[in-house]
Design a protein around this motif. Sequence first.
Motif, PDB file in Angstrom:
ATOM      1  N   LEU A  81      -1.461   3.516   4.202  1.00  8.23           N
ATOM      2  CA  LEU A  81      -1.538   4.310   3.003  1.00  8.23           C
ATOM      3  C   LEU A  81      -0.867   5.622   3.272  1.00  8.23           C
ATOM      4  CD1 LEU A  81      -5.214   3.773   2.029  1.00  8.23           C
ATOM      5  CD2 LEU A  81      -3.220   3.088   0.736  1.00  8.23           C
ATOM      6  N   MET A  82       0.138   5.905   2.491  1.00 11.32           N
ATOM      7  CA  MET A  82       0.637   7.263   2.549  1.00 11.32           C
ATOM      8  C   MET A  82       0.235   7.930   1.243  1.00 11.32           C
ATOM      9  SD  MET A  82       4.629   6.637   2.155  1.00 11.32           S
ATOM     10  CE  MET A  82       4.970   8.120   1.289  1.00 11.32           C
ATOM     11  N   ARG A  83       0.602   9.200   1.111  1.00 11.24           N
ATOM     12  CA  ARG A  83       0.124   9.949  -0.034  1.00 11.24           C
ATOM     13  C   ARG A  83       0.607   9.341  -1.348  1.00 11.24           C
ATOM     14  NH1 ARG A  83       0.324  16.335  -0.442  1.00 11.24           N
ATOM     15  NH2 ARG A  83      -0.715  16.541  -2.428  1.00 11.24           N
ATOM     16  N   VAL A 123       2.843   9.230  -6.202  1.00 13.39           N
ATOM     17  CA  VAL A 123       3.516  10.508  -5.952  1.00 13.39           C
ATOM     18  C   VAL A 123       4.610  10.720  -6.987  1.00 13.39           C
ATOM     19  CG1 VAL A 123       4.774  11.879  -4.277  1.00 13.39           C
ATOM     20  CG2 VAL A 123       3.048  10.296  -3.501  1.00 13.39           C
ATOM     21  N   TYR A 146      -6.749  13.942  -0.906  1.00  7.79           N
ATOM     22  CA  TYR A 146      -5.796  12.940  -0.415  1.00  7.79           C
ATOM     23  C   TYR A 146      -6.220  12.384   0.934  1.00  7.79           C
ATOM     24  CZ  TYR A 146      -2.256  13.492  -4.013  1.00  7.79           C
ATOM     25  OH  TYR A 146      -1.578  13.464  -5.188  1.00  7.79           O
ATOM     26  N   ARG A 202      -6.348  13.688  -6.851  1.00  6.11           N
ATOM     27  CA  ARG A 202      -5.231  12.791  -6.525  1.00  6.11           C
ATOM     28  C   ARG A 202      -4.482  12.371  -7.785  1.00  6.11           C
ATOM     29  NH1 ARG A 202      -6.018   7.697  -4.321  1.00  6.11           N
ATOM     30  NH2 ARG A 202      -4.057   7.706  -3.218  1.00  6.11           N
ATOM     31  N   GLY A 203      -5.178  12.434  -8.924  1.00  4.83           N
ATOM     32  CA  GLY A 203      -4.590  11.891 -10.137  1.00  4.83           C
ATOM     33  C   GLY A 203      -3.802  12.876 -10.974  1.00  4.83           C
ATOM     34  N   SER A 204      -3.811  14.171 -10.591  1.00  2.13           N
ATOM     35  CA  SER A 204      -3.098  15.147 -11.417  1.00  2.13           C
ATOM     36  C   SER A 204      -2.062  15.876 -10.561  1.00  2.13           C
ATOM     37  CB  SER A 204      -4.092  16.136 -12.015  1.00  2.13           C
ATOM     38  OG  SER A 204      -4.771  16.814 -10.999  1.00  2.13           O
ATOM     39  N   PRO A 205      -1.014  16.363 -11.198  1.00  2.06           N
ATOM     40  CA  PRO A 205       0.011  17.084 -10.437  1.00  2.06           C
ATOM     41  C   PRO A 205      -0.536  18.395  -9.884  1.00  2.06           C
ATOM     42  CG  PRO A 205       0.815  16.489 -12.630  1.00  2.06           C
ATOM     43  CD  PRO A 205      -0.657  16.236 -12.617  1.00  2.06           C
ATOM     44  N   PHE A 251       0.871  21.086  -9.641  1.00  2.49           N
ATOM     45  CA  PHE A 251       1.298  22.117 -10.558  1.00  2.49           C
ATOM     46  C   PHE A 251       0.206  22.450 -11.582  1.00  2.49           C
ATOM     47  CE2 PHE A 251       3.200  22.613 -14.726  1.00  2.49           C
ATOM     48  CZ  PHE A 251       4.000  23.711 -14.517  1.00  2.49           C
ATOM     49  N   VAL A 252      -0.395  21.405 -12.149  1.00  3.22           N
ATOM     50  CA  VAL A 252      -1.468  21.606 -13.126  1.00  3.22           C
ATOM     51  C   VAL A 252      -2.699  22.179 -12.434  1.00  3.22           C
ATOM     52  CG1 VAL A 252      -2.994  20.416 -14.743  1.00  3.22           C
ATOM     53  CG2 VAL A 252      -0.606  19.774 -14.612  1.00  3.22           C
ATOM     54  N   LYS A 255       3.403  12.018 -10.225  1.00  3.66           N
ATOM     55  CA  LYS A 255       3.033  13.430 -10.197  1.00  3.66           C
ATOM     56  C   LYS A 255       4.205  14.348  -9.902  1.00  3.66           C
ATOM     57  CE  LYS A 255      -0.439  11.618  -8.438  1.00  3.66           C
ATOM     58  NZ  LYS A 255      -1.040  11.382  -7.161  1.00  3.66           N
ATOM     59  N   PHE A 275      -2.499  22.273 -21.204  1.00  9.51           N
ATOM     60  CA  PHE A 275      -2.574  21.787 -19.825  1.00  9.51           C
ATOM     61  C   PHE A 275      -3.743  20.822 -19.645  1.00  9.51           C
ATOM     62  CE2 PHE A 275       0.495  23.742 -16.943  1.00  9.51           C
ATOM     63  CZ  PHE A 275       1.185  24.503 -17.849  1.00  9.51           C
ATOM     64  N   PHE A 322     -10.568  11.435  -7.349  1.00  6.54           N
ATOM     65  CA  PHE A 322      -9.754  10.937  -8.458  1.00  6.54           C
ATOM     66  C   PHE A 322      -9.032  12.073  -9.184  1.00  6.54           C
ATOM     67  CE2 PHE A 322      -9.593   9.731 -13.056  1.00  6.54           C
ATOM     68  CZ  PHE A 322      -8.540   8.842 -12.931  1.00  6.54           C
ATOM     69  N   ILE A 323      -9.772  13.163  -9.443  1.00  2.00           N
ATOM     70  CA  ILE A 323      -9.153  14.252 -10.203  1.00  2.00           C
ATOM     71  C   ILE A 323      -8.042  14.930  -9.402  1.00  2.00           C
ATOM     72  CG2 ILE A 323      -9.579  16.580 -11.110  1.00  2.00           C
ATOM     73  CD1 ILE A 323     -12.164  15.501 -12.272  1.00  2.00           C
ATOM     74  N   ASN A 347       1.309   3.990  -3.214  1.00  2.00           N
ATOM     75  CA  ASN A 347       1.106   5.424  -3.067  1.00  2.00           C
ATOM     76  C   ASN A 347       2.333   6.206  -3.486  1.00  2.00           C
ATOM     77  OD1 ASN A 347      -1.308   6.837  -1.892  1.00  2.00           O
ATOM     78  ND2 ASN A 347      -1.326   4.871  -0.868  1.00  2.00           N
ATOM     79  N   TYR A 374      -2.183  12.584 -17.232  1.00  2.00           N
ATOM     80  CA  TYR A 374      -1.890  12.149 -15.874  1.00  2.00           C
ATOM     81  C   TYR A 374      -3.036  11.332 -15.274  1.00  2.00           C
ATOM     82  CZ  TYR A 374       2.548  14.551 -15.437  1.00  2.00           C
ATOM     83  OH  TYR A 374       3.852  14.922 -15.587  1.00  2.00           O
ATOM     84  N   LEU A 375      -4.281  11.751 -15.581  1.00  2.00           N
ATOM     85  CA  LEU A 375      -5.419  11.013 -15.028  1.00  2.00           C
ATOM     86  C   LEU A 375      -5.469   9.595 -15.596  1.00  2.00           C
ATOM     87  CD1 LEU A 375      -8.276  13.670 -14.907  1.00  2.00           C
ATOM     88  CD2 LEU A 375      -6.937  12.748 -13.025  1.00  2.00           C
ATOM     89  N   THR A 402      -2.740   7.517 -14.068  1.00  2.00           N
ATOM     90  CA  THR A 402      -3.079   7.161 -12.691  1.00  2.00           C
ATOM     91  C   THR A 402      -4.064   5.999 -12.664  1.00  2.00           C
ATOM     92  OG1 THR A 402      -2.795   9.461 -12.062  1.00  2.00           O
ATOM     93  CG2 THR A 402      -3.977   8.048 -10.514  1.00  2.00           C
ATOM     94  N   LEU A 421      -3.501  17.172 -18.136  1.00  2.00           N
ATOM     95  CA  LEU A 421      -4.400  16.678 -17.096  1.00  2.00           C
ATOM     96  C   LEU A 421      -4.930  15.300 -17.485  1.00  2.00           C
ATOM     97  CD1 LEU A 421      -5.854  17.679 -14.454  1.00  2.00           C
ATOM     98  CD2 LEU A 421      -7.776  18.224 -15.907  1.00  2.00           C
ATOM     99  N   PRO A 476       0.833  -1.216   0.000  1.00  2.00           N
ATOM    100  CA  PRO A 476       0.000   0.000   0.000  1.00  2.00           C
ATOM    101  C   PRO A 476       0.862   1.258   0.000  1.00  2.00           C
ATOM    102  CG  PRO A 476      -0.792  -1.549   1.635  1.00  2.00           C
ATOM    103  CD  PRO A 476       0.508  -2.096   1.122  1.00  2.00           C
ATOM    104  N   GLY A 477       1.883   1.273   0.822  1.00  2.00           N
ATOM    105  CA  GLY A 477       2.770   2.431   0.879  1.00  2.00           C
ATOM    106  C   GLY A 477       3.506   2.639  -0.422  1.00  2.00           C
TER     107      GLY A 477
END
Lengths: 294, 272, 242
Positions: B270-272, A208, B134, B88-91, B93-94, A211, A252, B85-86, A204, A259-260, A263, A256, A200-201
């Motif tokens: 669960l971490m980030r 990260v 998150y 957590r799923g995008s940087p 920055f964006v 991103k 952008f 989802f949105i 995650n 990245y989605l 993910t 988006l 799990p860690g």
Amino acid sequence: MFSYCADPEALEGFTWLACYLTTGKHMSLYVSLGVVLLLLAITAPAALLFGFFGASAARSKLLPLRLLGKGYIAIVRGVPDIAFFLFFVIALDQGIEYLRHKALCPGWNEPIRQGNDFVVCTAAKMPLSTSPQWVHEVYGFSLAVLTFAIVFGAFAANVLFGAMRAVPRAQIETAEAYGMTRRQSFWRILVPQMWVYALPGLSNLWMVLIKATPLLFLLGVEDIVYWSKELGAAKLARYSDYPHGDWRMWYFLGLLVFYLLFTKLSEIVLERITRRLSHGQATTGGEALRKAAT
Amino acid sequence: MSCLQTIQDYALRAVTTDPDWALRALPKSDFTLCQQVTLIGSGLIWNIYFGVLALLAGFFFANALAVAKGAKSLLIRKPAEWFIFIFRGSPLFVQFFFGYFVFLSLKGVSPFFTPFTAAWLGALIVLFCNTAAYSGEIFYGALRSVPRGDVEAADAYGFSGFTRFRRIIWPTALRLAWPAYTNEAIFLFHATTLVFFSGFPAWQQKGDALYYASYFADKTFNPFVPYPILAGFFILLTLCILGIFGLINARLNRHLPQERRAKVKFKPNLMR
Amino acid sequence: MKKLILTTAALVFAGGMAMAESHMKTVRLGTEGAYPPYNFINDAGEVDGFERELGDELCKRAELKCEWVTNDWDSIIPNLVSGNYDVIIAGMSITAERDEVIDFTQNYTQPDPSAYLAMDGADVDLKGGVIAAQTNTIQAAFVAESGATLVEFATPDETIAAVRGGEADAVLADKSYLAPIADENADLVLLEQEELIGGGVGMGLRESDTELKETFDKAIQSMKDDGSLNKLLTKWEIGATF
């Protein structure tokens, strides 16, 4: 790209767009997409390796090694990754060149630091200034991978450290009862079992890491965010065959979506791995799988 | 100029509202270590401001999101799932880019939105949504892993509905989620450095710690002094967060026997 | 930060001297690639602009093999002194502060005045209004002291967007950068007021590289003497000629 792209001013609608999206600059954007994926593919195992050594050091019996491991985890985790990236790569580069300088040019008398300048002998330059551009690029990319691996290795070390402690004590005791040495029980019992606790860690951490790739530009690799910004900025007719206003929003939006999707894909794959790893484990997940099978 | 004088001059440079103060020029030559430490520390006020407020407000929204994501009704569950989802799923920055863009467009519609294009409010909202997503995911996972026994015991004691949630399920979930939530808090504070770096403009040279660090790196042409200072400040900040969250963790687990308390802490979560 | 760009075409200058190439010294030129007309990335993804042409010509005259590298503006000087490239050729004004850290060749442009760009018909108060500038530029430092409210953005594009979006009343930047924008956009105009802040633009080198500096000084001088530099300045509309 296409033969009709020779005179962009005469184009309209779809053909204009087709030509626009296939300019050399857009090709660079598409290539950078591959670069980002390549970086992720190399960095993930490298960070895991750093994490494994960090975690092993942090639970070592030797005090200096333990302090080293714990210090690494605490310091790198405590610093924002941007701040780290902003000075670490130059330091790393200078460090490598310094070591090469010491090894390759023993007869060199001039100081390395001349005022603000960092001067090493020509043979110690990394890469050699005569080498072709692609060598410079590969070297820059490797530095970026190494920096990413060090930063995310610290997080991975923290996760693995926790996972090693989470393996039930009874498992190790049983191993000892069977006469295994500390080393044997570590490699044969602890390491195979810790992954399910770490997953799990680690998943995650992977999210990260995905991103964090926009920060690649700070490390000298032109990534998708750099090219999106560059392409999206307003273009004047005198500097470009395809003048347009501020289109950053569309680029952008593309980022988006990229990245989605990435993910989502990662979530699906990680879900599968979790199921696989849970097989035959003394956890609730493993129990559920066992019950479902019988 | 003595160091004490420098501290008096610049300690609150990043947040001053006094027009005379705001005009006080940043140092331009003969940079001392004291100036760098003071100004970067001054910028840190903004990082703490963003971090603390986003975390506090985000905590409540995250709980709502977690419950909504676990809801049976599709109408409640789907929006929560997409929101999480949105974000957590995008940087981030964006997210900052779109946040600024949207607020700027809204400003054209109505002057009510004028403060939203400033970092103190606009960036705070983006960070708030980000951390809520998150943390919401962390709390959602924790709510699902509340032991069955606890719930059954609550039923046996005659708890039901909201009381059961408030007195039994939620405190247990919070306890389970706490280590992962601590990680999220650290990440959030780190993420605040992005606000002025690639999101919102800095007004009158009032920015966060990274803004001043890059100012000095630019003026001295030497990245090896300001960035390590920034790193040092953040290590201290991280230690403070760990300390505070550790105290809360101890309080959340105060009814447990010593041994199990420690165990909760090291459970890989669960971490980030 | 190392700025070894993966996609910038490694345009090795050939100039019809391919045979002599192996004997020539390689010099790496660092630029930003985001500041037209000085330097920018063209549609093909290559470095283009006034400095591209100038740099290639100078290398030809100095008989050097040159490679172009792009680097983020913020770290362009640290990467030079660290040795990741040998020359900065990025529209960098010669200032006393920079001169303390690196060396400059003689200037290859006349001092370019800074200009204000605003919405057409807007009444701008340059002393009390809101003025946008790019972070860490001489213009930002100038506005910070002028009494106006300074608002800083990371890239020049964002400063223009800020004027359009009503965040700022005007933007202060090099005139040669703003003039084409005012020219091609009907809603934006240059104000009459100009500020003379920067000096001329020169190439930046490490202080220890005196030999290379002399080589380029000579090459620039020869371009000034035969008028070819003036031709380039006129072509790219950069300030006054020599």
